[in-house]
Every structure is written in C-alpha cells, then in structure tokens.
Design a protein around this motif. Structure first.
Motif, PDB file in Angstrom:
ATOM      1  N   UNK A 133      39.159  60.050   8.633  1.00 49.11           N
ATOM      2  CA  UNK A 133      38.207  61.329   8.008  1.00 49.11           C
ATOM      3  C   UNK A 133      39.101  61.691   6.873  1.00 49.11           C
ATOM      4  N   UNK A 134      38.353  62.012   5.688  1.00 48.05           N
ATOM      5  CA  UNK A 134      39.328  62.428   4.443  1.00 48.05           C
ATOM      6  C   UNK A 134      38.984  64.126   4.537  1.00 48.05           C
ATOM      7  N   UNK A 135      39.841  64.400   3.489  1.00 48.38           N
ATOM      8  CA  UNK A 135      39.846  65.821   3.192  1.00 48.38           C
ATOM      9  C   UNK A 135      38.496  66.254   2.640  1.00 48.38           C
ATOM     10  N   UNK A 136      37.911  67.444   2.730  1.00 48.44           N
ATOM     11  CA  UNK A 136      37.017  67.928   1.980  1.00 48.44           C
ATOM     12  C   UNK A 136      37.433  69.005   1.132  1.00 48.44           C
ATOM     13  N   UNK A 137      37.358  68.879  -0.356  1.00 41.77           N
ATOM     14  CA  UNK A 137      38.080  69.784  -1.198  1.00 41.77           C
ATOM     15  C   UNK A 137      36.904  70.520  -1.881  1.00 41.77           C
ATOM     16  N   UNK A 138      37.052  71.781  -2.387  1.00 41.20           N
ATOM     17  CA  UNK A 138      36.094  72.581  -2.766  1.00 41.20           C
ATOM     18  C   UNK A 138      36.817  73.045  -4.066  1.00 41.20           C
ATOM     19  N   UNK A 139      35.939  72.688  -5.463  1.00 43.84           N
ATOM     20  CA  UNK A 139      36.606  73.076  -6.580  1.00 43.84           C
ATOM     21  C   UNK A 139      35.576  73.562  -7.526  1.00 43.84           C
ATOM     22  N   UNK A 140      35.952  74.594  -8.268  1.00 44.50           N
ATOM     23  CA  UNK A 140      35.418  75.157  -9.237  1.00 44.50           C
ATOM     24  C   UNK A 140      34.939  73.827 -10.381  1.00 44.50           C
ATOM     25  N   UNK A 141      33.737  73.756 -10.776  1.00 40.51           N
ATOM     26  CA  UNK A 141      33.555  72.740 -11.883  1.00 40.51           C
ATOM     27  C   UNK A 141      34.402  72.978 -13.051  1.00 40.51           C
ATOM     28  N   UNK A 142      34.402  74.222 -13.628  1.00 41.93           N
ATOM     29  CA  UNK A 142      35.118  74.660 -14.860  1.00 41.93           C
ATOM     30  C   UNK A 142      36.924  74.634 -14.560  1.00 41.93           C
ATOM     31  N   UNK A 143      37.290  74.470 -13.482  1.00 43.85           N
ATOM     32  CA  UNK A 143      38.665  74.264 -13.347  1.00 43.85           C
ATOM     33  C   UNK A 143      39.184  72.899 -13.473  1.00 43.85           C
ATOM     34  N   UNK A 144      40.530  72.790 -14.011  1.00 48.04           N
ATOM     35  CA  UNK A 144      41.031  71.549 -13.911  1.00 48.04           C
ATOM     36  C   UNK A 144      40.657  70.366 -14.722  1.00 48.04           C
ATOM     37  N   UNK A 145      39.725  70.907 -15.768  1.00 48.87           N
ATOM     38  CA  UNK A 145      38.959  69.761 -16.214  1.00 48.87           C
ATOM     39  C   UNK A 145      38.033  68.977 -15.449  1.00 48.87           C
ATOM     40  N   UNK A 146      37.743  69.392 -14.384  1.00 46.54           N
ATOM     41  CA  UNK A 146      36.569  68.903 -13.385  1.00 46.54           C
ATOM     42  C   UNK A 146      37.298  67.607 -12.761  1.00 46.54           C
ATOM     43  N   UNK A 147      38.666  67.790 -12.484  1.00 42.57           N
ATOM     44  CA  UNK A 147      39.298  66.749 -11.808  1.00 42.57           C
ATOM     45  C   UNK A 147      38.938  66.687 -10.308  1.00 42.57           C
ATOM     46  N   UNK A 148      38.547  65.292  -9.871  1.00 38.70           N
ATOM     47  CA  UNK A 148      38.204  65.393  -8.519  1.00 38.70           C
ATOM     48  C   UNK A 148      38.957  64.270  -7.663  1.00 38.70           C
ATOM     49  N   UNK A 149      38.764  64.363  -6.457  1.00 41.01           N
ATOM     50  CA  UNK A 149      39.318  63.402  -5.439  1.00 41.01           C
ATOM     51  C   UNK A 149      38.479  62.630  -4.813  1.00 41.01           C
ATOM     52  N   UNK A 150      38.406  61.475  -4.577  1.00 44.78           N
ATOM     53  CA  UNK A 150      37.397  60.660  -3.747  1.00 44.78           C
ATOM     54  C   UNK A 150      36.104  60.693  -4.223  1.00 44.78           C
ATOM     55  N   UNK A 151      35.131  60.852  -3.652  1.00 45.58           N
ATOM     56  CA  UNK A 151      33.694  60.955  -4.009  1.00 45.58           C
ATOM     57  C   UNK A 151      33.471  62.241  -4.333  1.00 45.58           C
ATOM     58  N   UNK A 152      32.735  62.620  -5.334  1.00 46.32           N
ATOM     59  CA  UNK A 152      32.530  64.012  -5.684  1.00 46.32           C
ATOM     60  C   UNK A 152      30.987  64.192  -6.080  1.00 46.32           C
ATOM     61  N   UNK A 211      28.488  63.143   4.745  1.00 47.43           N
ATOM     62  CA  UNK A 211      29.309  62.857   5.828  1.00 47.43           C
ATOM     63  C   UNK A 211      29.717  61.642   5.686  1.00 47.43           C
ATOM     64  N   UNK A 212      29.107  60.705   5.270  1.00 44.47           N
ATOM     65  CA  UNK A 212      29.642  59.169   5.171  1.00 44.47           C
ATOM     66  C   UNK A 212      30.711  59.192   4.390  1.00 44.47           C
ATOM     67  N   UNK A 213      30.811  59.669   3.176  1.00 40.39           N
ATOM     68  CA  UNK A 213      31.641  59.688   2.352  1.00 40.39           C
ATOM     69  C   UNK A 213      33.135  60.457   2.849  1.00 40.39           C
ATOM     70  N   UNK A 214      32.931  61.327   3.594  1.00 42.39           N
ATOM     71  CA  UNK A 214      34.054  62.207   4.151  1.00 42.39           C
ATOM     72  C   UNK A 214      34.612  61.456   5.378  1.00 42.39           C
ATOM     73  N   UNK A 215      34.006  60.564   5.904  1.00 46.55           N
ATOM     74  CA  UNK A 215      34.397  59.630   6.956  1.00 46.55           C
ATOM     75  C   UNK A 215      35.269  58.527   6.516  1.00 46.55           C
ATOM     76  N   UNK A 216      35.254  58.048   5.229  1.00 42.21           N
ATOM     77  CA  UNK A 216      35.882  57.242   4.487  1.00 42.21           C
ATOM     78  C   UNK A 216      37.163  57.532   3.586  1.00 42.21           C
ATOM     79  N   UNK A 237      30.000  69.304  11.450  1.00 36.47           N
ATOM     80  CA  UNK A 237      29.359  68.135  11.589  1.00 36.47           C
ATOM     81  C   UNK A 237      30.244  66.921  12.041  1.00 36.47           C
ATOM     82  N   UNK A 238      31.113  66.626  11.142  1.00 35.99           N
ATOM     83  CA  UNK A 238      32.294  65.735  11.527  1.00 35.99           C
ATOM     84  C   UNK A 238      33.022  65.835  12.766  1.00 35.99           C
ATOM     85  N   UNK A 239      33.263  67.047  13.128  1.00 39.11           N
ATOM     86  CA  UNK A 239      34.037  67.402  14.332  1.00 39.11           C
ATOM     87  C   UNK A 239      33.220  67.192  15.821  1.00 39.11           C
TER      88      UNK A 239
END
Length: 122
Positions: free
Chosen positions: A1-20, A84-89, A116-118
């Motif tokens: 299971x992957x991590x679920x990151x919460x990020x403000x869209x205006x921060x870090x130029x919109x950098x994302x990890x994994x599925x966004x 949920x599917x994305x977070x599983x992978x 839900x994942x747990x």
C-alpha cells in the motif's frame, strides 16, 4: 500500500508523487489546466456545495464537517474506488486549494481512504 500525501496545489509548483487527484469541487484560481495535466480532477469527491458553505473553513466546525463529509463519501463508492486502487499500488497525492493545511476536505479524504484501506475489504 502506498502513502497518501496531501498537498496544497499552490505549493511546490504542484509537484506530485504517484497518482495525483485534485479533490476540490472548483478549479483552483490562477492554476492553468496544463500545469496539472497529470492530475485527475475528481470533483464528485468534493464536499457538497451546501456542506462547503456551512463549514466556511471555520476550524471550530471541523469535527462536524468531518462527520458530514465522511457520510457524503460513503455515498460515492464509485468515485472513491479509483483512489483506493491507486493507493493499493503506490503513492497517491491529493491536491487541494484551501489555505488552511489542517482543516480541509483533503485531510478528511486521506483519513477516509486510510480507514477504508485498513478495513476488512482494504
């Protein structure tokens, strides 16, 4: 299971990890669609307009907002499934526009997805 990151869209130029996923009901002001071309907008998972207006980003209402928003999410099984599917992978990034980094819908959605994942169907 992957991590679920919460990020403000205006921060870090919109950098994302994994599925966004952009989890707001309205497109963020001043952000071009090209800037988020790898991001899936899931507005069905945003709080209802009525709930959003009631909450008004008032921290003293956050506990009740959380309860009501989770009820709304329970009714959106089809919209929740891809997250949920994305977070599983792998990692998932939830993008939001609110200024308050602790009292917003993305924080509640991350909590909801982790629960839900747990759970037994996780």
């Amino acid at each position: 299971m992957g991590d679920i990151i919460v990020r403000r869209v205006y921060d870090d130029g919109g950098q994302v990890e994994g599925a966004a996923f952009l989890v707001d009901g309205m497109w963020p002001r001043g952000v071009r669609k090209e800037d988020l071309e790898r991001v899936r907008w899931v507005r069905d998972l945003a709080p209802s307009a009525e709930l959003r207006r009631w909450f008004g980003h008032r921290p003293e209402r956050f506990a009740e907002f959380r309860r009501r928003y989770r009820e709304e999410l329970d009714g959106e099984a089809d919209a929740v499934r891809p997250l949920l599917e994305a977070a599983r992978h792998g990692p998932v990034t939830l993008l939001y526009a609110a200024r308050d980094t602790e009292h917003n819908n993305a924080v509640v959605l991350r909590e909801y997805l982790r629960d839900r994942l747990a759970g037994p169907d996780g």
